[in-house]
Structure formats: C-alpha cells, structure tokens
Design an enzyme around this catalytic site. Structure first.
Site, short mmCIF file in Angstrom:
data_model
loop_
_atom_site.label_atom_id
_atom_site.label_comp_id
_atom_site.label_asym_id
_atom_site.label_seq_id
_atom_site.Cartn_x
_atom_site.Cartn_y
_atom_site.Cartn_z
N ARG A 1 -87.60 -41.86 -43.54
CA ARG A 1 -88.66 -42.66 -42.92
C ARG A 1 -89.98 -42.44 -43.65
O ARG A 1 -90.22 -41.35 -44.20
CB ARG A 1 -88.84 -42.26 -41.45
CG ARG A 1 -87.67 -42.63 -40.55
CD ARG A 1 -88.04 -42.39 -39.11
NE ARG A 1 -88.76 -41.13 -38.97
CZ ARG A 1 -89.62 -40.85 -38.00
NH1 ARG A 1 -89.87 -41.73 -37.07
NH2 ARG A 1 -90.21 -39.68 -37.95
N LYS B 1 -92.03 -28.23 -31.93
CA LYS B 1 -92.61 -28.12 -30.58
C LYS B 1 -91.71 -28.73 -29.51
O LYS B 1 -91.50 -28.14 -28.46
CB LYS B 1 -93.94 -28.86 -30.52
CG LYS B 1 -95.13 -28.05 -30.93
CD LYS B 1 -96.43 -28.66 -30.40
CE LYS B 1 -96.61 -30.13 -30.64
NZ LYS B 1 -96.94 -30.52 -31.99
N ARG C 1 -105.60 -32.35 -27.43
CA ARG C 1 -105.76 -32.56 -28.87
C ARG C 1 -107.20 -32.34 -29.30
O ARG C 1 -107.46 -32.01 -30.46
CB ARG C 1 -105.39 -34.02 -29.22
CG ARG C 1 -103.92 -34.24 -29.46
CD ARG C 1 -103.58 -34.20 -30.94
NE ARG C 1 -102.18 -33.82 -31.14
CZ ARG C 1 -101.17 -34.67 -31.00
NH1 ARG C 1 -101.38 -35.93 -30.72
NH2 ARG C 1 -99.93 -34.25 -31.17
#
Ligand SMILES: [Zn+2]
Length: 215
Positions: free
Chosen positions: A162, A20, A95
């Site tokens: 990570r 995105k 969201r």
C-alpha cells in the site's frame, strides 16, 4: 492478582506501525477494560448520526483534519458510556496538548504507556506488509509470507504494497508523529504517569511489560 481486578484507565502512545492496536486488544481482554480507538468511535458517531458525528463526517469527507473541539466532544461522549466504568484503554487519543488538557478535566488517567521503537525498525516492519488487491487479506514478507510469492493464498489475487506502507511515507508519518507528541510525552512525564515500553520485543514480551507497568 490485583492488576486484573483493579479498574485501569490507560492511554497508549506510540508511533504508527509500532503495534498499538494489537497491544490495546490484548490489554483490554486481560484487564477487562474497554478499548477506545478514535478511528472506531468516529465511525460509530457518524453512523449513529449524533451532532458531533455529523460534524466530524463533514470534515473527514472534505479530507480535512477534524478540529480538536469535535474530537474532544466525541471522546467525552464515549467515556460517559456504561462500559467505560470498568476502565478503558485509549488508542489514538490524545494527539494534541488541547486534547490532553480536555481529557484531564473529563477523566482520571492511571497510566500512560509509551511504546518506543527505533525508526528503522518500524520502517522495516511496516514496509514488509503486503495486501491482496482482490480480497484485502494482509501478509508480511518476513513474518506472514504467502505460499507463492506475490500471490494471495485465499483468492490468488495479486499482492501489493500500500502507498501508506512505503518507506518514504512511513518516514514522513514518523516525523509528524514525533513533532505532534513531543509535548504530550513531556506533559505526562511531569505528571509521573509515563511508562516507557520497549516495543521492539516480541508482542508477548511487550504485553507482559505493559501488564507489569499497569499493576
Ligand atoms: Zn486475496
């Protein structure tokens, strides 16, 4: 070249790791629209010490989700700024349904681009990322390899994966995203604003599709 001159107000939807941010950057240049990523504007609001910024910082400092009303307030403040008059691209907002409904009252939206990709493709893409423990430079064991495996080209630091990029974590985040956004997708579908984009293609191809859908 109508698409370049027309002012576009775009929402980008898509799961974490689908690309995105990269698409938002290219679109904002091509359409001369302001990119608004919620992560950035939260940081700005906190730095500028606005009332809402301070409140958001309190929640984030405690590791809590920032409540809808504060998120909405911060985005609304941002949309009022001069640089949004030429069009904008929202990345990371809305969201929730409450956020989508509040946005409807605050601004007109021209199109919602929904980036789609199969889960296993995203998991593979994200879990091939590596980051340098010393200088934070980013690598990818498939598309952006370091010269020496596991070692940073720039500072010879150790490269690691990570915690957020581990397959189990990515899968969990994808599940959460789906649950969260399902109603949003239906909402924009009913408003006839939703355009699905195949995000499994090369980014240039996704970009071309996005431009076509926006014009
Ligand atoms: Zn390094």
């Amino acid at each position: 070249m109508r698409s370049i001159l027309k002012k576009m107000r775009i929402i980008l939807l898509g799961p974490p790791g689908v690309g995105k941010g990269t698409l938002a950057d290219s679109l904002s240049k091509k359409l001369n629209a302001t990119k608004i990523s919620t992560g950035d504007i939260f940081r700005d609001a906190a730095q500028q010490g606005t009332e809402l910024g301070k409140k958001a910082k309190e929640f984030m400092g405690k590791g809590l989700l920032v409540p809808d009303e504060i998120v909405i307030g911060i985005v609304k403040e941002r949309l009022k700024k001069e640089d949004c008059k030429k069009g904008f691209i929202l990345d990371g907002f809305p969201r929730t349904m409450a956020q989508a409904e509040a946005l409807d009252k605050a601004a007109k939206i021209d199109i919602v681009l929904n980036l789609k990709s199969r889960d296993n493709i995203i998991v593979e893409r994200v879990s091939s990322r590596r980051v340098c423990t010393k200088c934070q430079a980013g690598y990818n064991i498939i598309s952006l390899k370091s010269k020496k495996e596991g070692i940073c080209d720039k500072c010879h630091g150790k490269l690691i994966q990570r915690e957020d990029d581990k397959p189990e974590t990515v899968k969990k985040r994808l599940e959460t995203y789906k649950k969260e956004t399902k109603p949003l997708i239906k909402y924009y579908e009913e408003k006839k604003l939703l355009r699905n984009l195949n995000a499994e293609q090369l980014i240039e191809k996704v970009f071309q599709e996005a431009i076509k859908a926006s014009s």
